[in-house]
Design an enzyme around this catalytic site. Structure first.
Site, mmCIF file in Angstrom:
data_model
loop_
_atom_site.group_PDB
_atom_site.id
_atom_site.type_symbol
_atom_site.label_atom_id
_atom_site.label_comp_id
_atom_site.label_asym_id
_atom_site.label_seq_id
_atom_site.Cartn_x
_atom_site.Cartn_y
_atom_site.Cartn_z
ATOM 1 N N GLY A 71 0.752 -1.181 0.048
ATOM 2 C CA GLY A 71 -0.035 -0.174 0.124
ATOM 3 C C GLY A 71 0.848 1.355 0.035
ATOM 4 C CB THR A 72 4.026 2.150 1.966
ATOM 5 O OG1 THR A 72 3.495 1.855 2.947
ATOM 6 C CG2 THR A 72 4.997 3.287 1.983
ATOM 7 C CG ASN A 149 -4.154 3.657 9.922
ATOM 8 O OD1 ASN A 149 -4.776 4.471 9.219
ATOM 9 N ND2 ASN A 149 -3.154 3.683 10.672
ATOM 10 C CD GLN A 177 -6.353 -0.772 7.897
ATOM 11 O OE1 GLN A 177 -7.247 -1.821 8.308
ATOM 12 N NE2 GLN A 177 -5.024 -0.893 8.448
ATOM 13 C CB SER A 200 -2.032 -3.570 1.508
ATOM 14 O OG SER A 200 -0.912 -4.143 2.093
ATOM 15 C CG HIS A 202 0.072 -6.686 5.021
ATOM 16 N ND1 HIS A 202 0.215 -6.473 6.340
ATOM 17 C CD2 HIS A 202 0.681 -5.533 4.349
ATOM 18 C CE1 HIS A 202 0.359 -5.314 6.528
ATOM 19 N NE2 HIS A 202 0.687 -4.527 5.269
ATOM 20 C CB THR A 238 11.823 -9.436 -11.627
ATOM 21 O OG1 THR A 238 12.951 -9.210 -12.683
ATOM 22 C CG2 THR A 238 11.363 -10.916 -11.770
ATOM 23 C CB CYS A 324 6.280 4.056 19.559
ATOM 24 S SG CYS A 324 5.071 2.871 18.941
HETATM 25 C C1 LIG Z 1 -4.587 2.983 5.797
HETATM 26 C C2 LIG Z 1 -3.348 2.300 5.359
HETATM 27 N N1 LIG Z 1 -2.674 3.007 4.297
HETATM 28 C C3 LIG Z 1 -1.402 2.220 4.041
HETATM 29 C C4 LIG Z 1 -0.791 1.426 4.514
HETATM 30 C C5 LIG Z 1 0.373 0.877 4.174
HETATM 31 O O1 LIG Z 1 0.345 -0.477 3.585
HETATM 32 P P1 LIG Z 1 1.426 -1.435 3.217
HETATM 33 O O2 LIG Z 1 1.836 -2.038 4.723
HETATM 34 O O3 LIG Z 1 1.052 -2.577 2.388
HETATM 35 O O4 LIG Z 1 2.639 -0.584 2.791
HETATM 36 C C6 LIG Z 1 -1.496 0.902 5.988
HETATM 37 C C7 LIG Z 1 -0.684 -0.308 6.614
HETATM 38 O O5 LIG Z 1 -0.904 -0.346 7.891
HETATM 39 C C8 LIG Z 1 -2.650 1.341 6.247
HETATM 40 O O6 LIG Z 1 -3.343 1.111 7.360
#
Ligand SMILES: Cc1ncc(COP(=O)(O)O)c(C=O)c1O
Length: 386
Positions: A71-72, A149, A177, A200, A202, A238, A324
């Site tokens: 996601g990041t 989140n 989320q 994302s 996970h 890749t 933190c």
């Molecule tokens: C709202 C939100 N955006 C983005 C992310 C980032 O996703 P990733 O962990 O796949 O980089 C998270 C992960 O905690 C999230 O909660």
């Protein structure tokens, strides 16, 4: 080892057993989809299947899915990719975004962009009026997350997207989320004015390190990772076939657009909150529309970090609401934006439930929490009387 009860599904979810099974063969074979031999062709085929699985779960076209490392990275691609394709101007993001959006926006400030922070109300919601105010400042693009989140608060993305479109502003939404917890149709959202969203694996029982940007193909984005031109040239490198296969399989577990049995999880969350209310907790954004699994709360005078660590020792994995990453934990920016006083925001603890949790575990949690709170309060009382 006795594993603690896992109440931190917004941080990450357990990898589904069927997903792991499906991934394992792809970890063993030499699978590069760009190779012209049989191994390469089978990897290319697996990549196509996973893309279709994601597209189906998201109500998108397969060609609209760009796999990223999570996601990041997808958020970075959206914000920086859009910004790189335009002369510097203003961009607007809500004050409660995940750091992947807030920090990307901050980086863009070094390249001449200005950032308009869209305010939220006391329940963490972006009102269409507040959004309209921001849109009238003529940002080139805007981003508001679908579900937060920390609080689980759901934003009215269709309404906001319509406002953005009416003002000629490009619009993206962080669906990390929301994905798997509430149905999403990119087709429908795109009609309303959403140009891109990101997800994302996970968070939905898939592996870490894989995500996707779902993007309207008409949007001009400059790739942020240059190289061999994979993913329509938008994300070179890749492909991680095992992870992509895992993401696709995680989406195969969706029913009616979600992977979570939301009614079951909501029953547990509501039960938890009845107990929390009885104990005098302040539950943040309880009045807002929220994800069915999330509860974010605090007890006056109790540090969130301390409570999380005590609960961990007592066998419950929950999250605190403070960032933190530094030695001195900062109070949650989300609660700050909601105007929550520091004595409460420093005490914030998040419980995020999942399919695997049981009502009886929530019950045990409430008993443990009560004992822990009483213990911490008695220690403070002793310290004060000394
Ligand atoms: C709202 C939100 N955006 C983005 C992310 C980032 O996703 P990733 O962990 O796949 O980089 C998270 C992960 O905690 C999230 O909660």
């Amino acid at each position: 080892m006795l594993l603690p009860h896992y109440f931190d599904h917004n941080a990450t979810t357990p990898l589904s057993a069927s997903v792991l099974e499906g991934m394992l063969p792809w970890m063993r074979v030499p699978a590069n989809p760009s190779s012209r031999h049989g191994y390469g062709r089978s990897a290319l085929e697996a990549l196509g299947i996973a893309r279709n699985q994601l597209a189906y779960a998201l109500g998108a076209e397969p060609s609209e899915i760009i796999f990223t490392s999570g996601g990041t990275e997808a958020a970075n691609l959206f914000l920086k990719g859009l910004a790189s394709a335009r002369p510097a101007g203003m961009l607007a993001v809500s004050a409660v975004e995940h750091p992947c959006v807030l920090k990307s926006a901050k980086q863009l400030q070094h390249q001449g962009w200005s950032v308009e922070s869209i305010e939220v109300d006391e329940f963490g919601r972006v009102s269409s009026a507040a959004f309209q105010v921001a849109m009238e400042k003529n940002p080139r693009f805007a981003s508001v997350m679908m579900a937060n989140n920390e609080t689980g608060v759901l934003q009215d993305i269709s309404t906001l997207a319509n406002v953005a479109r009416a003002n000629g502003v490009l619009f993206g939404t962080d669906a990390v989320q929301a994905f798997g917890k509430t149905p999403i149709s990119f087709r429908e959202l795109n009609r309303q004015g959403v140009n891109a969203l990101w997800v994302s694996a996970h968070k939905v029982g898939g592996p870490k390190g894989i995500g996707a940007l779902v993007v309207d193909k008409r949007l001009d984005l400059i790739p942020q990772i240059a190289g061999g031109g994979q993913e329509r040239g938008l994300r070179s490198g890749t492909e991680n076939i095992a992870a992509i296969v895992g993401f696709g399989l995680a989406c195969e577990r969706f029913e009616n657009g979600v992977v979570l049995n939301t009614e079951y999880v909501k029953t547990m969350r509501n039960y938890l909150e009845i107990g929390l209310n009885k104990m005098g907790a302040r539950i943040f954004a309880q009045q807002a529309e929220r994800l069915s699994n999330t509860s974010f709360f605090a007890f006056q005078g109790i540090e969130g970090e301390t409570l999380v660590s005590k609960l961990d020792s007592a066998g419950f994995a929950v999250a605190s609401g403070s960032a933190c990453s530094s030695a001195q934990p900062e109070p949650s920016h989300v609660l700050q934006a909601m105007g929550v006083e520091e004595e409460f925001s420093r005490g914030a603890v998040r419980v995020s439930l999942g399919q695997g949790n049981l009502l009886e575990d929530v019950d045990k949690f409430l008993v443990t929490l009560q004992i822990t709170i009483e213990h911490l309060r008695s220690m403070t009382a002793v310290a004060v009387s000394n």
